[in-house]
Design a protein around this motif. Structure first.
Motif, PDB file in Angstrom:
ATOM      1  N   ILE A  18     -32.852  46.478  53.602  1.00 14.25           N
ATOM      2  CA  ILE A  18     -33.356  45.236  54.061  1.00 14.25           C
ATOM      3  C   ILE A  18     -32.567  45.191  55.190  1.00 14.25           C
ATOM      4  N   GLU A  19     -33.048  44.028  56.151  1.00 12.25           N
ATOM      5  CA  GLU A  19     -33.346  43.643  57.502  1.00 12.25           C
ATOM      6  C   GLU A  19     -33.216  42.369  57.629  1.00 12.25           C
ATOM      7  N   ILE A  20     -31.928  41.828  57.506  1.00  9.62           N
ATOM      8  CA  ILE A  20     -31.494  39.685  58.275  1.00  9.62           C
ATOM      9  C   ILE A  20     -31.678  39.571  60.040  1.00  9.62           C
ATOM     10  N   ILE A  21     -32.575  38.968  60.318  1.00  4.65           N
ATOM     11  CA  ILE A  21     -32.189  38.366  61.258  1.00  4.65           C
ATOM     12  C   ILE A  21     -31.480  36.932  60.957  1.00  4.65           C
ATOM     13  N   CYS A  22     -30.746  36.446  61.536  1.00  6.24           N
ATOM     14  CA  CYS A  22     -29.868  35.157  61.206  1.00  6.24           C
ATOM     15  C   CYS A  22     -29.838  34.751  62.615  1.00  6.24           C
ATOM     16  N   GLY A  23     -29.831  33.037  62.187  1.00  5.47           N
ATOM     17  CA  GLY A  23     -28.764  32.299  63.232  1.00  5.47           C
ATOM     18  C   GLY A  23     -29.636  30.734  62.818  1.00  5.47           C
ATOM     19  N   GLU A  24     -29.159  29.667  63.671  1.00  2.00           N
ATOM     20  CA  GLU A  24     -29.513  28.231  63.328  1.00  2.00           C
ATOM     21  C   GLU A  24     -31.160  28.044  64.147  1.00  2.00           C
ATOM     22  N   LYS A  25     -31.577  27.269  63.139  1.00  2.00           N
ATOM     23  CA  LYS A  25     -32.866  26.295  63.590  1.00  2.00           C
ATOM     24  C   LYS A  25     -33.285  26.242  65.246  1.00  2.00           C
ATOM     25  N   GLY A  26     -34.126  27.127  65.640  1.00  2.00           N
ATOM     26  CA  GLY A  26     -34.979  26.783  66.473  1.00  2.00           C
ATOM     27  C   GLY A  26     -33.666  27.789  67.334  1.00  2.00           C
ATOM     28  N   LYS A  27     -33.136  28.885  67.228  1.00  2.61           N
ATOM     29  CA  LYS A  27     -32.507  29.819  67.621  1.00  2.61           C
ATOM     30  C   LYS A  27     -33.765  31.598  68.018  1.00  2.61           C
ATOM     31  N   GLY A  28     -35.058  31.424  67.856  1.00  2.00           N
ATOM     32  CA  GLY A  28     -36.003  32.076  68.451  1.00  2.00           C
ATOM     33  C   GLY A  28     -36.033  33.519  67.425  1.00  2.00           C
ATOM     34  N   LYS A  29     -35.712  33.526  66.116  1.00  2.00           N
ATOM     35  CA  LYS A  29     -35.854  34.451  64.871  1.00  2.00           C
ATOM     36  C   LYS A  29     -37.091  34.492  64.078  1.00  2.00           C
ATOM     37  N   LYS A  60     -39.909  49.007  52.859  1.00  2.00           N
ATOM     38  CA  LYS A  60     -38.505  47.296  54.030  1.00  2.00           C
ATOM     39  C   LYS A  60     -38.678  45.780  54.035  1.00  2.00           C
ATOM     40  N   PHE A  61     -37.649  45.391  53.217  1.00  2.58           N
ATOM     41  CA  PHE A  61     -37.744  44.202  53.488  1.00  2.58           C
ATOM     42  C   PHE A  61     -37.009  44.004  55.058  1.00  2.58           C
ATOM     43  N   VAL A  62     -37.731  42.596  56.117  1.00  2.00           N
ATOM     44  CA  VAL A  62     -36.706  42.332  56.835  1.00  2.00           C
ATOM     45  C   VAL A  62     -37.421  40.592  56.661  1.00  2.00           C
ATOM     46  N   LEU A  63     -35.369  39.813  56.861  1.00  2.00           N
ATOM     47  CA  LEU A  63     -35.609  38.865  56.553  1.00  2.00           C
ATOM     48  C   LEU A  63     -35.676  37.653  57.440  1.00  2.00           C
ATOM     49  N   SER A  64     -35.585  36.700  57.218  1.00  2.00           N
ATOM     50  CA  SER A  64     -35.338  35.553  58.627  1.00  2.00           C
ATOM     51  C   SER A  64     -34.722  34.551  57.807  1.00  2.00           C
ATOM     52  N   VAL A  65     -33.311  34.152  58.522  1.00  2.00           N
ATOM     53  CA  VAL A  65     -32.492  33.366  57.547  1.00  2.00           C
ATOM     54  C   VAL A  65     -31.864  32.759  58.419  1.00  2.00           C
ATOM     55  N   SER A  66     -31.567  31.093  58.083  1.00  2.00           N
ATOM     56  CA  SER A  66     -31.841  30.494  58.684  1.00  2.00           C
ATOM     57  C   SER A  66     -29.804  29.365  58.325  1.00  2.00           C
ATOM     58  N   LYS A  67     -29.187  30.623  58.945  1.00  2.50           N
ATOM     59  CA  LYS A  67     -27.643  30.461  58.997  1.00  2.50           C
ATOM     60  C   LYS A  67     -26.747  31.061  60.080  1.00  2.50           C
ATOM     61  N   ASN A  68     -25.898  30.933  60.788  1.00  3.68           N
ATOM     62  CA  ASN A  68     -25.327  31.490  61.341  1.00  3.68           C
ATOM     63  C   ASN A  68     -24.994  32.529  61.000  1.00  3.68           C
ATOM     64  N   LEU A  69     -24.336  33.599  61.180  1.00  2.00           N
ATOM     65  CA  LEU A  69     -23.537  35.311  60.776  1.00  2.00           C
ATOM     66  C   LEU A  69     -22.523  34.473  60.246  1.00  2.00           C
ATOM     67  N   ALA A 117     -23.636  42.329  55.530  1.00  2.25           N
ATOM     68  CA  ALA A 117     -24.283  43.958  56.327  1.00  2.25           C
ATOM     69  C   ALA A 117     -25.169  43.962  56.909  1.00  2.25           C
ATOM     70  N   LYS A 118     -26.370  43.430  56.306  1.00  2.00           N
ATOM     71  CA  LYS A 118     -27.505  43.415  56.224  1.00  2.00           C
ATOM     72  C   LYS A 118     -28.234  43.009  57.965  1.00  2.00           C
ATOM     73  N   VAL A 119     -27.415  42.453  58.422  1.00  5.06           N
ATOM     74  CA  VAL A 119     -27.767  41.830  59.578  1.00  5.06           C
ATOM     75  C   VAL A 119     -27.837  42.727  60.196  1.00  5.06           C
ATOM     76  N   VAL A 120     -29.222  43.005  61.162  1.00  2.49           N
ATOM     77  CA  VAL A 120     -28.923  43.518  62.668  1.00  2.49           C
ATOM     78  C   VAL A 120     -29.277  43.087  63.488  1.00  2.49           C
ATOM     79  N   ILE A 121     -30.146  41.066  63.143  1.00  6.82           N
ATOM     80  CA  ILE A 121     -29.971  40.637  64.550  1.00  6.82           C
ATOM     81  C   ILE A 121     -29.398  38.853  64.169  1.00  6.82           C
ATOM     82  N   SER A 122     -28.092  38.256  65.340  1.00  6.00           N
ATOM     83  CA  SER A 122     -27.146  37.555  65.088  1.00  6.00           C
ATOM     84  C   SER A 122     -27.488  36.494  66.293  1.00  6.00           C
ATOM     85  N   LEU A 123     -28.507  35.540  66.113  1.00  8.72           N
ATOM     86  CA  LEU A 123     -29.314  34.214  67.584  1.00  8.72           C
ATOM     87  C   LEU A 123     -27.647  33.135  66.832  1.00  8.72           C
TER      88      LEU A 123
END
Length: 140
Positions: free
Chosen positions: A2-13, A116-125, A134-140
Motif C-alpha cells: 500500500i502506498e499513500i499520497i496525502c495532503g489537504e484538499k486542493g494540494k495536487g494529490k 498494489k494499492f495506491v491511496l489518495s488521502v485528504s489529510k496532512n501527514l 509509514a505507507k506515505v510515499v508523497i506528502s503534499l
C-alpha cells in the motif's frame, strides 16, 4: 503493498495519482483499476485503465467498501494495481480507527492477491493515524 499520497484538499494529490496510474499502465503485466467518486477524470486516464465510479454503487461504510473491493478482485484474476482517489470519501471512513481497520484489511488483501494499492488521502501527514504514516510515499 500500500502506498499513500496525502495532503489537504486542493494540494495536487489527484494529479500525482493520475501520473502514477498512467505511468504504471505502461509497465504493468496485468490490469489496472482506478476508483473515484465521479467520472471527472475519465479523459485524463489512459484507455488501458478501468475507471470505476464508486458513487454509482450503494456503498455506505468501510465493510461494504471492502466487499466491493473483493468483488472487483474476484472478477479479475489479472488485476495488478488499484488506485483509489478520495479514499476516505469512497470508503466511507471518518475515524482514525476506521482508517486503520481499512488499511489493515487492504494489507491482507494486497498480500494474498499480490495487488498494489495506491491511496489518495485528504489529510496532512501529521493528521494521519500511526498505522498509515509509514505507507506515505508523497506528502503534499
Amino acid at each position: 503493498m500500500i502506498e499513500i499520497i496525502c495532503g489537504e484538499k486542493g494540494k495536487g494529490k489527484t494529479k500525482e495519482l493520475l501520473a502514477k496510474v498512467n505511468a504504471s499502465v505502461e509497465t504493468a503485466n496485468g490490469n489496472v483499476v482506478y476508483l473515484d467518486k465521479s467520472q471527472k477524470h475519465m479523459y485524463e486516464l489512459s484507455n488501458k485503465v478501468r475507471l470505476i465510479n464508486v458513487a454509482d454503487y450503494p456503498i455506505g461504510n468501510c465493510d461494504e467498501f471492502m466487499g466491493f473491493i473483493c468483488g472487483i478482485i474476484s472478477q479479475d484474476n489479472d488485476l495488478e494495481d488499484m488506485y483509489l482517489d478520495s479514499f476516505l470519501t469512497i470508503a466511507g471512513l471518518s475515524s482514525e480507527e476506521d482508517i486503520c481497520k481499512a488499511i489493515e484489511k487492504l494489507d491482507v488483501i494486497s498480500e494474498k492477491y499480490k495487488i498494489k494499492f495506491v491511496l489518495s488521502v485528504s489529510k496532512n501527514l501529521e493528521a494521519l493515524p500511526e498505522c498509515a504514516k509509514a505507507k506515505v510515499v508523497i506528502s503534499l
